[in-house]
Design a protein around this motif. Structure first.
Motif, PDB file in Angstrom:
ATOM      1  N   ASP A 147     -98.816  14.177  71.156  1.00 45.42           N
ATOM      2  CA  ASP A 147     -97.850  13.095  70.986  1.00 45.42           C
ATOM      3  C   ASP A 147     -98.455  11.934  70.199  1.00 45.42           C
ATOM      4  OD1 ASP A 147     -95.220  11.852  71.631  1.00 45.42           O
ATOM      5  OD2 ASP A 147     -96.556  10.382  72.574  1.00 45.42           O
ATOM      6  N   LYS A 148     -99.740  11.734  70.348  1.00 43.95           N
ATOM      7  CA  LYS A 148    -100.408  10.639  69.643  1.00 43.95           C
ATOM      8  C   LYS A 148    -100.453  10.887  68.134  1.00 43.95           C
ATOM      9  CE  LYS A 148    -103.301   9.470  73.604  1.00 43.95           C
ATOM     10  NZ  LYS A 148    -102.583  10.262  74.554  1.00 43.95           N
ATOM     11  N   ARG A 149    -100.329  12.151  67.729  1.00 45.68           N
ATOM     12  CA  ARG A 149    -100.403  12.495  66.311  1.00 45.68           C
ATOM     13  C   ARG A 149     -99.051  12.419  65.623  1.00 45.68           C
ATOM     14  NH1 ARG A 149    -104.265  17.568  65.660  1.00 45.68           N
ATOM     15  NH2 ARG A 149    -102.670  17.946  64.114  1.00 45.68           N
ATOM     16  N   ALA A 150     -97.979  12.724  66.320  1.00 49.37           N
ATOM     17  CA  ALA A 150     -96.612  12.672  65.773  1.00 49.37           C
ATOM     18  C   ALA A 150     -96.514  13.364  64.412  1.00 49.37           C
ATOM     19  CB  ALA A 150     -96.130  11.229  65.697  1.00 49.37           C
ATOM     20  N   ASP A 151     -97.016  14.608  64.344  1.00 51.30           N
ATOM     21  CA  ASP A 151     -97.027  15.345  63.081  1.00 51.30           C
ATOM     22  C   ASP A 151     -96.189  16.623  63.118  1.00 51.30           C
ATOM     23  OD1 ASP A 151     -98.538  16.918  64.761  1.00 51.30           O
ATOM     24  OD2 ASP A 151    -100.361  16.842  63.550  1.00 51.30           O
ATOM     25  N   ASP A 199     -96.361  17.832  67.962  1.00 53.29           N
ATOM     26  CA  ASP A 199     -95.959  17.169  69.202  1.00 53.29           C
ATOM     27  C   ASP A 199     -94.603  17.693  69.673  1.00 53.29           C
ATOM     28  OD1 ASP A 199     -94.875  15.904  66.898  1.00 53.29           O
ATOM     29  OD2 ASP A 199     -94.504  14.045  67.991  1.00 53.29           O
ATOM     30  N   ARG A 200     -93.665  17.885  68.742  1.00 57.27           N
ATOM     31  CA  ARG A 200     -92.339  18.379  69.113  1.00 57.27           C
ATOM     32  C   ARG A 200     -92.402  19.850  69.515  1.00 57.27           C
ATOM     33  NH1 ARG A 200     -91.300  14.797  71.252  1.00 57.27           N
ATOM     34  NH2 ARG A 200     -89.522  15.995  71.946  1.00 57.27           N
ATOM     35  N   ALA A 201     -93.277  20.611  68.870  1.00 59.58           N
ATOM     36  CA  ALA A 201     -93.435  22.022  69.237  1.00 59.58           C
ATOM     37  C   ALA A 201     -93.968  22.142  70.661  1.00 59.58           C
ATOM     38  CB  ALA A 201     -94.365  22.729  68.250  1.00 59.58           C
ATOM     39  N   ALA A 202     -94.950  21.323  71.010  1.00 57.27           N
ATOM     40  CA  ALA A 202     -95.493  21.346  72.367  1.00 57.27           C
ATOM     41  C   ALA A 202     -94.445  20.866  73.370  1.00 57.27           C
ATOM     42  CB  ALA A 202     -96.752  20.483  72.456  1.00 57.27           C
ATOM     43  N   ALA A 203     -93.685  19.849  73.000  1.00 49.57           N
ATOM     44  CA  ALA A 203     -92.616  19.364  73.881  1.00 49.57           C
ATOM     45  C   ALA A 203     -91.588  20.455  74.133  1.00 49.57           C
ATOM     46  CB  ALA A 203     -91.949  18.135  73.267  1.00 49.57           C
ATOM     47  N   ILE A 235    -103.611  25.475  66.316  1.00 50.19           N
ATOM     48  CA  ILE A 235    -102.975  24.726  67.405  1.00 50.19           C
ATOM     49  C   ILE A 235    -101.541  25.209  67.596  1.00 50.19           C
ATOM     50  CG2 ILE A 235    -102.152  22.440  68.130  1.00 50.19           C
ATOM     51  CD1 ILE A 235    -104.634  21.270  66.647  1.00 50.19           C
ATOM     52  N   GLU A 236    -100.834  25.415  66.494  1.00 49.44           N
ATOM     53  CA  GLU A 236     -99.461  25.912  66.580  1.00 49.44           C
ATOM     54  C   GLU A 236     -99.419  27.289  67.254  1.00 49.44           C
ATOM     55  OE1 GLU A 236     -95.504  26.047  63.777  1.00 49.44           O
ATOM     56  OE2 GLU A 236     -97.468  26.024  62.810  1.00 49.44           O
ATOM     57  N   ALA A 237    -100.377  28.138  66.946  1.00 50.83           N
ATOM     58  CA  ALA A 237    -100.453  29.451  67.596  1.00 50.83           C
ATOM     59  C   ALA A 237    -100.751  29.300  69.088  1.00 50.83           C
ATOM     60  CB  ALA A 237    -101.513  30.314  66.920  1.00 50.83           C
ATOM     61  N   ALA A 238    -101.582  28.323  69.440  1.00 53.43           N
ATOM     62  CA  ALA A 238    -101.866  28.073  70.862  1.00 53.43           C
ATOM     63  C   ALA A 238    -100.612  27.590  71.585  1.00 53.43           C
ATOM     64  CB  ALA A 238    -103.005  27.055  71.004  1.00 53.43           C
TER      65      ALA A 238
END
Length: 194
Positions: free
Chosen positions: A119-123, A126-130, A61-64
């Motif tokens: 954002d629902k996961r807050a792990d 969410d901040r990386a996607a933001a 997910i982080e790579a995506a």
């Protein structure tokens, strides 16, 4: 065939295929529903090979998310090259969204949907996607600033909020024409600010 020609026609490696597939499948199926097996199948990579490149689904997910950032940089570089003025660049951005209306009608905005889900996961993801969404807002803000607008940040947030809202409605009603109508309105709005 020269070395440069060979590299130009080189098939993407397994890692690149996995990241591309993850970006697409996460958008189409959602984060929680998507499995590593789904991504491996879409990338045409044996599922066991996934773990060689990514130990966990979160790493993929982080790579995506990183791929979303790369796509953003590629898109904005093209806008900078092909649109002469800041208003033209902003209108070209809006037109790009309109051109993707069928995708939005089916799955929503790729980045906005990912941000909402993570954002629902807050792990931390969410901040990386933001951060990717922040890149877009910052780029739009700079275009408005180049137009001499003292309210460039507020205008940037308004433009992105309009796009995210119309993406949600286009997806909710499965009606791509909503995106077309909003695109026309946003382009007129940009013209009125120039």
């Amino acid at each position: 065939m020269t070395d440069s020609t060979k590299s130009a026609v080189r098939k993407p490696g397994k890692r690149e295929r996995l990241v591309g597939a993850a970006t697409r499948v996460l958008h189409e199926q959602g984060v929680e529903k998507t499995t590593l097996a789904d991504i491996a199948q879409a990338a045409d990579v044996p599922v066991g090979n996934v773990y060689y490149y990514f130990k966990t689904k979160d790493q993929l997910i982080e790579a995506a998310i990183g791929a979303h950032a790369e796509q953003f940089h590629t898109m904005t570089a093209a806008l900078e090259q092909h649109a002469a003025t800041p208003p033209d660049r902003l209108k070209a951005l809006v037109q790009g969204w309109v051109d993707q209306r069928e995708l939005a009608a089916r799955y929503g905005c790729p980045t906005g949907t990912l941000c909402s889900e993570l954002d629902k996961r807050a792990d931390g993801l969410d901040r990386a996607a933001a951060g990717v969404m922040g890149l877009l807002i910052d780029w739009v803000e700079l275009r408005f600033a180049e137009m001499g607008r003292p309210d460039s940040r507020e205008l940037a947030v308004a433009l992105i909020a309009s796009y995210q809202g119309i993406s949600l409605l286009t997806n909710t009603f499965r009606d791509p024409e909503l995106m077309v109508a909003e695109g026309r309105r946003l382009q007129r709005w940009i013209d009125s600010l120039a």
